[in-house]
Write a protein that holds these residues in place. Sequence first.
Motif, PDB file in Angstrom:
ATOM      1  N   CYS A   1      17.496  36.819  36.774  1.00 16.26           N
ATOM      2  CA  CYS A   1      16.567  35.814  36.249  1.00 16.26           C
ATOM      3  C   CYS A   1      15.859  36.264  34.978  1.00 16.26           C
ATOM      4  CB  CYS A   1      15.527  35.476  37.315  1.00 16.26           C
ATOM      5  SG  CYS A   1      16.251  34.731  38.791  1.00 16.26           S
ATOM      6  N   ASP A   2      16.020  37.492  34.608  1.00 15.29           N
ATOM      7  CA  ASP A   2      15.340  38.024  33.437  1.00 15.29           C
ATOM      8  C   ASP A   2      16.024  37.505  32.171  1.00 15.29           C
ATOM      9  OD1 ASP A   2      14.056  39.499  31.486  1.00 15.29           O
ATOM     10  OD2 ASP A   2      14.214  41.396  32.581  1.00 15.29           O
ATOM     11  N   LEU A   3      15.316  36.690  31.407  1.00 11.05           N
ATOM     12  CA  LEU A   3      15.906  36.097  30.211  1.00 11.05           C
ATOM     13  C   LEU A   3      16.167  37.123  29.115  1.00 11.05           C
ATOM     14  CD1 LEU A   3      14.069  32.659  30.008  1.00 11.05           C
ATOM     15  CD2 LEU A   3      16.427  33.122  30.664  1.00 11.05           C
TER      16      LEU A   3
ATOM     17  N   ASN B   1      18.770  37.114  26.033  1.00  7.17           N
ATOM     18  CA  ASN B   1      18.326  37.455  24.680  1.00  7.17           C
ATOM     19  C   ASN B   1      19.182  38.570  24.080  1.00  7.17           C
ATOM     20  OD1 ASN B   1      16.335  35.510  24.744  1.00  7.17           O
ATOM     21  ND2 ASN B   1      14.753  36.920  25.431  1.00  7.17           N
TER      22      ASN B   1
ATOM     23  N   LEU C   1      19.415  28.541  32.325  1.00 12.97           N
ATOM     24  CA  LEU C   1      18.985  29.768  32.999  1.00 12.97           C
ATOM     25  C   LEU C   1      17.491  29.755  33.297  1.00 12.97           C
ATOM     26  CD1 LEU C   1      21.061  32.524  31.165  1.00 12.97           C
ATOM     27  CD2 LEU C   1      21.528  31.399  33.344  1.00 12.97           C
ATOM     28  N   SER C   2      16.700  29.223  32.396  1.00 14.95           N
ATOM     29  CA  SER C   2      15.250  29.242  32.596  1.00 14.95           C
ATOM     30  C   SER C   2      14.802  28.283  33.700  1.00 14.95           C
ATOM     31  CB  SER C   2      14.516  28.939  31.289  1.00 14.95           C
ATOM     32  OG  SER C   2      14.823  27.645  30.838  1.00 14.95           O
ATOM     33  N   SER C   3      15.650  27.330  34.054  1.00 15.56           N
ATOM     34  CA  SER C   3      15.274  26.399  35.120  1.00 15.56           C
ATOM     35  C   SER C   3      16.103  26.588  36.386  1.00 15.56           C
ATOM     36  CB  SER C   3      15.421  24.957  34.619  1.00 15.56           C
ATOM     37  OG  SER C   3      16.779  24.668  34.358  1.00 15.56           O
TER      38      SER C   3
ATOM     39  N   HIS D   1      20.102  28.733  27.531  1.00 15.78           N
ATOM     40  CA  HIS D   1      18.725  29.157  27.806  1.00 15.78           C
ATOM     41  C   HIS D   1      18.023  28.154  28.720  1.00 15.78           C
ATOM     42  CE1 HIS D   1      14.410  29.713  27.061  1.00 15.78           C
ATOM     43  NE2 HIS D   1      14.731  30.999  26.966  1.00 15.78           N
ATOM     44  N   LEU D   2      18.177  26.867  28.438  1.00 13.79           N
ATOM     45  CA  LEU D   2      17.549  25.848  29.280  1.00 13.79           C
ATOM     46  C   LEU D   2      18.048  25.927  30.723  1.00 13.79           C
ATOM     47  CD1 LEU D   2      17.575  22.730  26.927  1.00 13.79           C
ATOM     48  CD2 LEU D   2      15.561  23.937  27.790  1.00 13.79           C
TER      49      LEU D   2
ATOM     50  N   CYS E   1      15.858  31.264  40.557  1.00 10.28           N
ATOM     51  CA  CYS E   1      14.821  32.072  39.905  1.00 10.28           C
ATOM     52  C   CYS E   1      13.419  31.544  40.159  1.00 10.28           C
ATOM     53  CB  CYS E   1      15.074  32.138  38.398  1.00 10.28           C
ATOM     54  SG  CYS E   1      16.603  32.984  37.998  1.00 10.28           S
ATOM     55  N   LYS E   2      13.334  30.429  40.824  1.00 12.92           N
ATOM     56  CA  LYS E   2      12.006  29.869  41.091  1.00 12.92           C
ATOM     57  C   LYS E   2      11.451  30.521  42.349  1.00 12.92           C
ATOM     58  CE  LYS E   2      12.900  25.595  38.759  1.00 12.92           C
ATOM     59  NZ  LYS E   2      13.003  24.171  38.789  1.00 12.92           N
TER      60      LYS E   2
END
Length: 185
Positions: free
Chosen positions: A32-34, A38, A174-176, A171-172, A180-181
């Motif tokens: 979950c680490d963006l 990056n 993975l971030s949602s 990115h969108l 990872c929540k």
Amino acid sequence: MLQKTGRGLLALLLLVLDWTQPGLSSPLRPICDLRVLNHFIQEARDAEGAMKSCREGCGLSQSVTVPQTTVDFDVWEKKNALEQAQEVQTGLWLLQQSLNTLQTSVTNTAMHSHIDNTIRNLLSINAVLRSLNIQEFTPPANATDLEGTWRVSLATELLQVHVNFLRGKVHLLLSSAQACKPDVS
């Protein structure tokens, strides 16, 4: 250049070792680490920069189909997680096909290592998606005719699309990602 390839291989090795810890039969732990994404974005930028400065043997032999990188957030938010994942996976598949074409077109040996690393990173991103329990999706054979694609004829355009796709839709997604929540009890 060797240092950049080494960093990519190190990141991939860490991902693999994390998933294959001996003696553990538990499912993959979500990544979950963006910062992982990056890292891939930075390497994609490095490849794009190297391509921009390449003078000989760096062209595409034919135009290739790539995913659209623009995101209409209202449309994106209305899609369910499966639709978002399929759009991202289709885009990653198109990028991999396009990069394979680029790899056979390029005769500059310095660029080959950047392209090889970029392809490996796409495979790693797919592994990250699997770690997040995002259902795998293989686009249909005629995916090059899909809506939401366009054609590029320059290697620099292809690599720019790659960077923008990672920065945007990947990115969108993975971030949602649901995995990872934090669990809310």
